[in-house]
Design a protein around this motif. Structure first.
Motif, PDB file in Angstrom:
ATOM      1  N   ASP A  52      -5.842  -4.635  -5.863  1.00 11.94           N
ATOM      2  CA  ASP A  52      -4.773  -3.741  -5.908  1.00 11.94           C
ATOM      3  C   ASP A  52      -3.576  -4.636  -5.256  1.00 11.94           C
ATOM      4  O   ASP A  52      -2.501  -4.428  -5.464  1.00 11.94           O
ATOM      5  CB  ASP A  52      -4.674  -2.548  -5.324  1.00 11.94           C
ATOM      6  N   HIS A  53      -3.999  -5.098  -3.725  1.00 13.49           N
ATOM      7  CA  HIS A  53      -3.053  -5.544  -2.993  1.00 13.49           C
ATOM      8  C   HIS A  53      -3.348  -7.134  -2.410  1.00 13.49           C
ATOM      9  O   HIS A  53      -4.485  -7.232  -2.072  1.00 13.49           O
ATOM     10  CB  HIS A  53      -2.637  -4.685  -1.768  1.00 13.49           C
TER      11      HIS A  53
ATOM     12  N   ARG B  42      -8.836   1.838  -3.277  1.00 15.60           N
ATOM     13  CA  ARG B  42      -7.760   0.689  -3.297  1.00 15.60           C
ATOM     14  C   ARG B  42      -8.195  -0.491  -2.621  1.00 15.60           C
ATOM     15  O   ARG B  42      -8.831  -0.491  -1.634  1.00 15.60           O
ATOM     16  CB  ARG B  42      -6.311   0.999  -2.918  1.00 15.60           C
TER      17      ARG B  42
ATOM     18  N   ASP C 280      -8.736   9.365   0.310  1.00 15.63           N
ATOM     19  CA  ASP C 280      -7.919   8.004  -0.381  1.00 15.63           C
ATOM     20  C   ASP C 280      -8.185   6.944   0.641  1.00 15.63           C
ATOM     21  O   ASP C 280      -7.924   6.910   1.863  1.00 15.63           O
ATOM     22  CB  ASP C 280      -6.445   8.541  -0.271  1.00 15.63           C
TER      23      ASP C 280
ATOM     24  N   ALA D 193       1.982   3.207  -3.120  1.00 16.76           N
ATOM     25  CA  ALA D 193       1.195   4.174  -3.769  1.00 16.76           C
ATOM     26  C   ALA D 193       0.766   5.024  -3.040  1.00 16.76           C
ATOM     27  O   ALA D 193      -0.298   5.886  -3.241  1.00 16.76           O
ATOM     28  CB  ALA D 193       0.049   3.455  -4.234  1.00 16.76           C
TER      29      ALA D 193
ATOM     30  N   ARG E 183     -10.068   8.248  -4.190  1.00 20.25           N
ATOM     31  CA  ARG E 183      -9.475   7.077  -4.516  1.00 20.25           C
ATOM     32  C   ARG E 183      -9.868   5.756  -3.731  1.00 20.25           C
ATOM     33  O   ARG E 183     -10.033   5.971  -2.684  1.00 20.25           O
ATOM     34  CB  ARG E 183      -7.945   7.086  -4.630  1.00 20.25           C
TER      35      ARG E 183
ATOM     36  N   THR F   6       0.750  -1.164  -0.084  1.00 23.08           N
ATOM     37  CA  THR F   6      -0.139  -0.013  -0.066  1.00 23.08           C
ATOM     38  C   THR F   6       0.902   1.177   0.034  1.00 23.08           C
ATOM     39  O   THR F   6       0.655   2.408  -0.731  1.00 23.08           O
ATOM     40  CB  THR F   6      -0.887  -0.161   1.467  1.00 23.08           C
TER      41      THR F   6
END
Length: 177
Positions: free
Chosen positions: A156-157, A134, A104, A39, A132, A36
């Motif tokens: 994403d992760h 994620r 975010d 980014a 955003r 994480t």
């Protein structure tokens, strides 16, 4: 990927459930926090209740994020190993997300099977206006993943890929093995 324990190197699929330990969860949440950070640090972490709440809190601590929220979304009909799934995710208390406008956000769950719950929840989070969203999961069970797509294309992760049911240390079945 991450230092989280990898599947057998011979490519053989695991027989029976994979029982993770608290040490495994520590390694996985550290790996997800590191992924994480590449980014940027999120402003809020949202855990999908129930299983995603514990890793969400651990990841938030590792990232120094104090804004932790929850949303209850599920597709399994029980806590049993290989439990049946509902056709669509069931959502309870979506207002628990609060105001995420302009933030975010990192959305965390313990496991992704088909990715449907995570995608549905990410859309719900996105609908409340963050800058955003994620996604992060401790494990992906590829046995249930849709043919023709890759987990990393939709999540994403990811700390671990497996091909079997995963039992986490906070689940009742873990003590019954």
């Amino acid at each position: 990927m991450s230092p989280f324990p990898a599947p057998a190197s011979d490519g053989a699929e695991q027989v029976g459930p994979l029982y993770l330990t608290w040490d495994d969860i520590g390694l996985a949440t550290t790996a997800l926090a590191q992924q994480t950070l590449a980014a940027g640090v999120p402003q809020a972490v949202v855990g999908i209740v129930r299983g995603g709440l514990i890793p969400a809190v651990w990841i938030a601590h590792r990232l120094g994020v104090h804004d932790v929220r929850t949303i209850e979304v599920t597709r399994t009909t029980s806590d049993a190993v290989n439990a049946a799934k509902t056709l669509l995710p069931t959502v309870r208390n979506p207002a628990s997300l609060g105001d995420l406008a302009g933030l975010d956000v990192l959305l965390v769950d313990d496991i992704a099977g088909s990715g449907t719950t995570l995608a549905h929840t990410a859309q719900m989070v996105g609908d409340v206006g963050p800058a955003r969203v994620r996604t992060a999961v401790l494990a992906v069970n590829r046995a249930n993943w849709p043919v023709g797509s890759e987990p990393h294309d939709r999540i994403d992760h990811i700390a671990r890929l497996t091909t079997t049911w995963v039992v986490f240390p906070w689940e009742d079945q873990h003590d019954q093995r």
